[in-house]
Scaffold this motif. Structure first.
Motif, short mmCIF file in Angstrom:
data_model
loop_
_atom_site.label_atom_id
_atom_site.label_comp_id
_atom_site.label_asym_id
_atom_site.label_seq_id
_atom_site.Cartn_x
_atom_site.Cartn_y
_atom_site.Cartn_z
N VAL A 1 4.50 36.33 43.62
CA VAL A 1 3.35 35.68 44.00
C VAL A 1 2.38 36.22 43.78
N PHE A 2 2.13 37.02 44.24
CA PHE A 2 0.62 38.12 43.79
C PHE A 2 0.29 37.34 42.73
N ALA B 1 22.41 25.80 53.42
CA ALA B 1 21.93 25.38 52.30
C ALA B 1 20.28 25.64 51.86
N VAL B 2 20.06 24.93 52.34
CA VAL B 2 18.13 24.69 52.82
C VAL B 2 17.88 26.27 53.18
N LEU B 3 18.53 26.26 54.16
CA LEU B 3 18.15 27.16 55.92
C LEU B 3 17.85 28.47 54.61
N GLU B 4 19.04 28.70 53.88
CA GLU B 4 19.28 30.34 53.81
C GLU B 4 19.04 30.04 52.02
N SER B 5 18.50 29.02 51.25
CA SER B 5 18.39 29.39 50.00
C SER B 5 17.26 30.08 49.90
N ASP B 6 16.91 30.98 48.41
CA ASP B 6 16.69 32.41 48.26
C ASP B 6 14.97 31.52 47.68
N TYR B 7 15.29 30.86 47.75
CA TYR B 7 13.89 30.07 46.83
C TYR B 7 12.37 29.88 48.32
N LEU B 8 11.34 30.40 47.44
CA LEU B 8 10.59 30.77 47.87
C LEU B 8 9.66 29.83 49.10
N VAL C 1 6.36 30.43 41.05
CA VAL C 1 7.77 30.98 41.34
C VAL C 1 8.65 30.46 41.43
N SER C 2 9.09 29.63 42.08
CA SER C 2 10.57 28.86 42.57
C SER C 2 11.05 27.68 41.39
N MET C 3 10.09 26.96 40.71
CA MET C 3 10.08 26.18 39.48
C MET C 3 11.00 27.20 38.90
N TYR C 4 10.35 28.85 37.99
CA TYR C 4 10.80 29.52 37.43
C TYR C 4 12.64 29.52 37.79
N ALA C 5 12.44 30.44 39.35
CA ALA C 5 13.83 30.99 40.00
C ALA C 5 14.84 29.96 39.32
N VAL C 6 14.44 28.66 39.48
CA VAL C 6 15.36 27.74 39.81
C VAL C 6 16.12 27.19 38.15
N MET C 7 15.10 27.52 36.87
CA MET C 7 16.06 27.12 36.01
C MET C 7 16.31 28.92 35.72
N HIS C 8 16.49 30.11 36.45
CA HIS C 8 16.75 31.29 35.94
C HIS C 8 17.80 32.29 36.85
N ALA D 1 12.10 22.96 46.73
CA ALA D 1 13.43 23.51 45.70
C ALA D 1 14.72 23.64 45.99
N GLU D 2 15.63 23.79 47.05
CA GLU D 2 16.24 23.61 46.98
C GLU D 2 16.61 22.12 47.46
N ILE D 3 16.07 22.00 48.13
CA ILE D 3 16.30 20.65 48.36
C ILE D 3 16.02 20.03 47.55
#
Length: 518
Positions: free
Chosen positions: A162-163, A302-309, A145-152, A313-315
């Motif tokens: 996720v479920f 940015a890592v701690l506040e990232s929206d990525y699950l 899901v994070s891979m998809y979120a990074v690209m969108h 992904a942010e790192i």
């Protein structure tokens, strides 16, 4: 190490099977095929251990326990203690190579208290591995899901995203276990290659790309010396001890391959060797990976506040400098995680199956069956998939409740180790016939003693809230879950103790044992 053999007649604890049929060290007829070899066993160990990926996935939590120095030193400290735990596990696995693992060992080491001690050890270990499997499936789903979120850009991750991914991964990996039993050793060797190549490439990219993109690295001071206790606890020492939970979660799987003792030839020697390989690889890959990503992070906020699950992904986005680079690195983490799910199905199902064949589970005769066509505990594997699916439903309802269950893995697993190692120590190490690997003389007492002390002390520490002030979201519910499950196990003991058989002890005699059982 020492190799010992016995020329005495075989003896059994409990009802002995006919010696006309080859039995394994569990005292049961050899039903599973010994498809695994040393290399595939090592592959399963390092892939299911998944140390560097577990560390990266927990970094957003671990950072509060001292910052980057805390993450590094807490990981090293946890590894030191788990090396001793692994040594204690390895010698018991060598002496009693049974799929039951700690369940069988606790029964033997505890002597006349073995039936009850083994009962608790077995169920604690079973729940631990069911939660370990559940956690790994969730990590794999979060990675996708994070891979998809990074690209969108603008994509908002929902729990149902996720479920759905979680359910798909659960049943794909289950079906692989159900119908591709003979291919599992090859799959696990591929897993060993992917986890090794993945960490190597990830380290290189995270170490080199910031320089290529003209980004500044974190300073040596911030990585090694800039201790920041953000837990809310006034004692930095206690924050350090509490932070060792993150390291324990990543390396705390010393028995993962011991449950394949009836599926690998010469398990008395091969299992200790594979445990050694697992822990050597886990420590060095984890340490070098931590250094690479910590030096490559340019913005911790940015890592701690990232929206990525998934925090990596942010790192990775910061280290690689591009979205595609981040997705590529996430894919390198996803592949071994997916194969890890396959391996953990093997471990969890074997633990449940060994309990069932000793009549320790509901519908024991049903779940103890080994399918004649697939040559595996088909029904036990399916049970694990149903269990993981139900846990996924909890995730949809409450991520806090889900985290409480999977977060009890470390406590439940170490309780099961304690149930086997402590009686071994208190009995003067006399109840077990040494196997291929055995810690001679005083060294065994020292290692077992430190192992038990560590487990007892840190089970208490790991029950404390992760931070203060405490509220419903950051409360540590591991003690509640572990205690509640222990009460269930106790109640079930009173229900089943009259029909419960318990593992058998077989003297290591090649005249009775099945081929390659030692």
């Amino acid at each position: 190490m020492e190799e010992k053999s016995s020329s005495s007649a075989p003896s059994f604890v409990g009802e002995a099977p006919s010696i006309e049929v080859g039995v394994n060290v569990s005292g049961h007829k050899q039903e599973l095929q010994r498809n695994f070899g040393l290399l595939s066993l090592c592959g399963l160990g390092i892939t299911s251990g998944n140390v560097w990926i577990a560390l990266g996935g927990a970094i957003a939590v671990a950072i509060y326990n001292g910052g980057p120095p805390g993450i590094i030193y807490e990981f090293i400290a946890a590894c030191v203690f788990y090396w001793l735990v692994a040594a204690s596990i390895a010698e018991l696995a060598s002496a009693i190579p049974s799929s039951g693992g700690v369940y069988h060992w606790a029964t033997i080491t505890a002597g006349r208290y073995g039936r009850s001690c083994g009962w608790f050890a077995g169920w604690w270990n079973c729940f631990a591995w069911l939660f370990g499997l559940t956690s790994t499936v969730q990590i794999a789903a979060a990675q996708l899901v994070s891979m998809y979120a990074v690209m969108h850009d603008g994509f908002v991750t929902k729990q149902w995203h996720v479920f759905v991914t979680y359910i798909i991964i659960t049943w794909i990996t289950c079906l692989i276990n159900l119908y591709m039993n003979r291919a599992l050793p090859s799959i696990e060797m591929i897993g060993g290659v992917t986890v090794t190549a993945g960490v190597f490439i990830s380290i290189i990219v995270c170490a080199v790309m910031p320089h290529v993109n003209h980004q500044a690295y974190s300073s040596n001071f911030s990585i090694w010396s800039d201790w920041e206790n953000q837990t809310g606890y006034s004692s930095s020492g206690f924050a350090f001890l509490l932070g060792m939970l993150n390291g324990a979660y990543s390396v705390g799987t010393p028995d993962v391959i011991t449950h394949l003792a009836e599926e690998v030839p010469h398990p008395s020697s091969n299992i200790p060797k594979a445990i050694l390989a697992q822990f050597i690889f886990g420590f060095f890959s984890g340490l070098f990976y931590l250094l690479a990503i910590l030096y490559g992070i340019s913005d911790y906020t940015a890592v701690l506040e990232s929206d990525y699950l998934f925090p990596l992904a942010e790192i990775y986005r910061q280290a690689a400098g591009t979205k595609s680079g981040s997705v590529g690195l996430l894919f390198l983490a996803f592949l071994p995680t997916f194969i890890s799910c396959i391996g953990l199905y093997v471990t969890a199902s074997r633990v449940f199956w060994t309990l069932a064949r000793d009549r320790a589970t509901p519908a024991s005769r049903f779940f103890a069956n080994v399918d004649g066509s697939t040559h595996n505990p088909f029904r036990a594997i399916a049970f694990c998939a149903v269990f993981v699916t139900l846990m996924g439903c909890i995730y949809v309802g409450s991520t806090t409740a889900f985290a409480a269950f999977v977060g009890s893995f470390v406590i439940l697993s170490t309780l099961s180790y304690l149930a086997a190692v402590l009686p071994h120590l208190l009995s003067g190490r006399r109840n077990v016939t040494p196997g291929w690997f055995w810690m001679k003389g005083v060294s065994g007492f020292i290692v077992n003693g430190i192992t038990c002390t560590y487990i007892i002390v840190f089970i208490v520490i790991f029950c404390f809230p992760f931070s203060k002030p405490v509220d419903a979201t950051n409360m540590n519910y591991a003690s509640l879950i572990s205690g509640g499950l222990s009460l269930f196990v106790l109640a079930f003991w009173f229900v089943r103790q009259s029909t419960y058989i318990g593992p058998k002890q077989v003297v290591l005699d090649a005249h009775v044992l099945a081929k390659d059982a030692l």
